[in-house]
Design a protein around this motif. Structure first.
Motif, PDB file in Angstrom:
ATOM      1  N   VAL A   1     -30.790  40.373 -37.667  1.00 21.67           N
ATOM      2  CA  VAL A   1     -30.825  40.784 -39.069  1.00 21.67           C
ATOM      3  C   VAL A   1     -31.100  42.287 -39.072  1.00 21.67           C
ATOM      4  O   VAL A   1     -32.039  42.756 -38.428  1.00 21.67           O
ATOM      5  CB  VAL A   1     -31.911  40.014 -39.850  1.00 21.67           C
ATOM      6  N   VAL A   2     -30.256  43.059 -39.780  1.00 21.36           N
ATOM      7  CA  VAL A   2     -30.426  44.514 -39.790  1.00 21.36           C
ATOM      8  C   VAL A   2     -31.022  45.030 -41.096  1.00 21.36           C
ATOM      9  O   VAL A   2     -31.612  46.105 -41.116  1.00 21.36           O
ATOM     10  CB  VAL A   2     -29.110  45.262 -39.465  1.00 21.36           C
ATOM     11  N   TRP A   3     -30.845  44.313 -42.192  1.00 21.41           N
ATOM     12  CA  TRP A   3     -31.526  44.650 -43.433  1.00 21.41           C
ATOM     13  C   TRP A   3     -31.680  43.407 -44.289  1.00 21.41           C
ATOM     14  O   TRP A   3     -30.948  42.449 -44.131  1.00 21.41           O
ATOM     15  CB  TRP A   3     -30.866  45.790 -44.214  1.00 21.41           C
TER      16      TRP A   3
ATOM     17  N   GLY B   1     -17.930  42.367 -36.342  1.00 15.47           N
ATOM     18  CA  GLY B   1     -19.229  42.856 -35.893  1.00 15.47           C
ATOM     19  C   GLY B   1     -20.418  42.523 -36.760  1.00 15.47           C
ATOM     20  O   GLY B   1     -21.555  42.807 -36.387  1.00 15.47           O
ATOM     21  N   GLY B   2     -20.195  41.887 -37.932  1.00 17.27           N
ATOM     22  CA  GLY B   2     -21.341  41.613 -38.783  1.00 17.27           C
ATOM     23  C   GLY B   2     -21.025  40.711 -39.952  1.00 17.27           C
ATOM     24  O   GLY B   2     -19.872  40.408 -40.238  1.00 17.27           O
ATOM     25  N   VAL B   3     -22.094  40.290 -40.632  1.00 20.37           N
ATOM     26  CA  VAL B   3     -21.998  39.363 -41.760  1.00 20.37           C
ATOM     27  C   VAL B   3     -22.991  39.803 -42.829  1.00 20.37           C
ATOM     28  O   VAL B   3     -24.136  40.123 -42.521  1.00 20.37           O
ATOM     29  CB  VAL B   3     -22.356  37.918 -41.323  1.00 20.37           C
TER      30      VAL B   3
ATOM     31  N   ALA C   1     -28.022  41.403 -44.016  1.00 20.45           N
ATOM     32  CA  ALA C   1     -26.894  41.703 -43.150  1.00 20.45           C
ATOM     33  C   ALA C   1     -27.296  41.395 -41.718  1.00 20.45           C
ATOM     34  O   ALA C   1     -28.451  41.588 -41.323  1.00 20.45           O
ATOM     35  CB  ALA C   1     -26.464  43.157 -43.277  1.00 20.45           C
ATOM     36  N   LEU C   2     -26.326  40.920 -40.971  1.00 21.84           N
ATOM     37  CA  LEU C   2     -26.517  40.527 -39.585  1.00 21.84           C
ATOM     38  C   LEU C   2     -25.537  41.304 -38.728  1.00 21.84           C
ATOM     39  O   LEU C   2     -24.344  41.348 -39.038  1.00 21.84           O
ATOM     40  CB  LEU C   2     -26.234  39.023 -39.456  1.00 21.84           C
ATOM     41  N   ALA C   3     -26.028  41.930 -37.670  1.00 19.68           N
ATOM     42  CA  ALA C   3     -25.159  42.556 -36.672  1.00 19.68           C
ATOM     43  C   ALA C   3     -24.927  41.519 -35.578  1.00 19.68           C
ATOM     44  O   ALA C   3     -25.882  41.009 -34.973  1.00 19.68           O
ATOM     45  CB  ALA C   3     -25.811  43.805 -36.090  1.00 19.68           C
ATOM     46  N   ILE C   4     -23.664  41.185 -35.336  1.00 16.98           N
ATOM     47  CA  ILE C   4     -23.323  40.178 -34.337  1.00 16.98           C
ATOM     48  C   ILE C   4     -23.481  40.781 -32.942  1.00 16.98           C
ATOM     49  O   ILE C   4     -22.936  41.847 -32.654  1.00 16.98           O
ATOM     50  CB  ILE C   4     -21.879  39.672 -34.535  1.00 16.98           C
ATOM     51  N   THR C   5     -24.226  40.094 -32.089  1.00  9.80           N
ATOM     52  CA  THR C   5     -24.364  40.533 -30.700  1.00  9.80           C
ATOM     53  C   THR C   5     -23.432  39.758 -29.776  1.00  9.80           C
ATOM     54  O   THR C   5     -23.006  40.278 -28.757  1.00  9.80           O
ATOM     55  CB  THR C   5     -25.814  40.410 -30.202  1.00  9.80           C
ATOM     56  N   ARG C   6     -23.137  38.496 -30.157  1.00 11.23           N
ATOM     57  CA  ARG C   6     -22.176  37.717 -29.376  1.00 11.23           C
ATOM     58  C   ARG C   6     -21.788  36.468 -30.159  1.00 11.23           C
ATOM     59  O   ARG C   6     -22.497  36.035 -31.060  1.00 11.23           O
ATOM     60  CB  ARG C   6     -22.709  37.344 -28.006  1.00 11.23           C
TER      61      ARG C   6
END
Length: 131
Positions: free
Chosen positions: A89-91, A44-46, A103-108
Motif C-alpha cells: 500500500v503506497v497511500w 504496476g498498481g491498483v 493505492a497499491l504498488a504491485i511487486t509481483r
C-alpha cells in the motif's frame, strides 16, 4: 501554467468499481479478510477502496475479479478465474466518510499467468485509459 509530469511507468485503465471486486489479505493473515472495489488498474498498481484502511507501507496480497467488459460480471478465463498479486500500500485516504481509498504498488503477480490475464483484459479496448 505549470504542467504536471507523469511519472507513471504503466498506463492505467478505469474499471467499473461495482463490477470489479477485490479481496485483500494482510501478509500476516492466513486468509483474505478485507473486501472492496477497484477503481483503476495498471501493470504496476491498483487504486481501490476498502471499508478498513490499511497503513501505507503494509504488504498485502490482492485478488481482483475483473470483468471482461465494463458492467459485465467477472469472466472465468483459465486457471484461477481471478488475478492474484502481491504489493505494498503506497497511500491511503481515510479522511472522508465511507470507504478508505488506497493505492497499491504491485511487486509481483502471485501465479503464472496472472500478469498476462490482467494485461489481456485491460488492454482489450473495453477499458478507457486514465491520466
Amino acid at each position: 501554467m505549470e504542467q504536471k509530469i507523469n511519472r507513471r511507468q504503466h498506463a492505467r485503465f478505469a474499471v467499473t468499481p461495482s463490477y470489479t471486486s477485490a479481496r485483500v489479505r494482510l501478509m500476516t493473515d492466513e486468509q483474505f479478510t478485507l473486501t472492496g472495489h477497484v477503481y483503476d488498474v495498471s501493470e504496476g498498481g491498483v487504486r481501490f477502496e476498502l471499508d478498513t484502511p490499511v497503513e501505507p507501507g503494509t504488504p498485502v496480497a490482492m485478488e481482483i475479479a475483473l470483468p471482461e467488459h465494463p458492467g459485465s460480471p467477472p469472466l472465468v478465463d483459465g486457471p484461477g478465474r481471478a488475478v492474484y498479486l502481491i504489493g505494498n500500500v503506497v497511500w491511503c485516504d481515510a479522511d472522508e466518510p465511507g470507504p478508505a481509498q488506497m493505492a497499491l504498488a504491485i511487486t509481483r503477480f502471485a501465479r503464472a499467468g496472472d500478469r498476462d490475464r490482467l494485461m489481456r483484459r485491460i488492454t482489450s479496448g473495453a477499458y478507457a485509459r486514465v491520466a
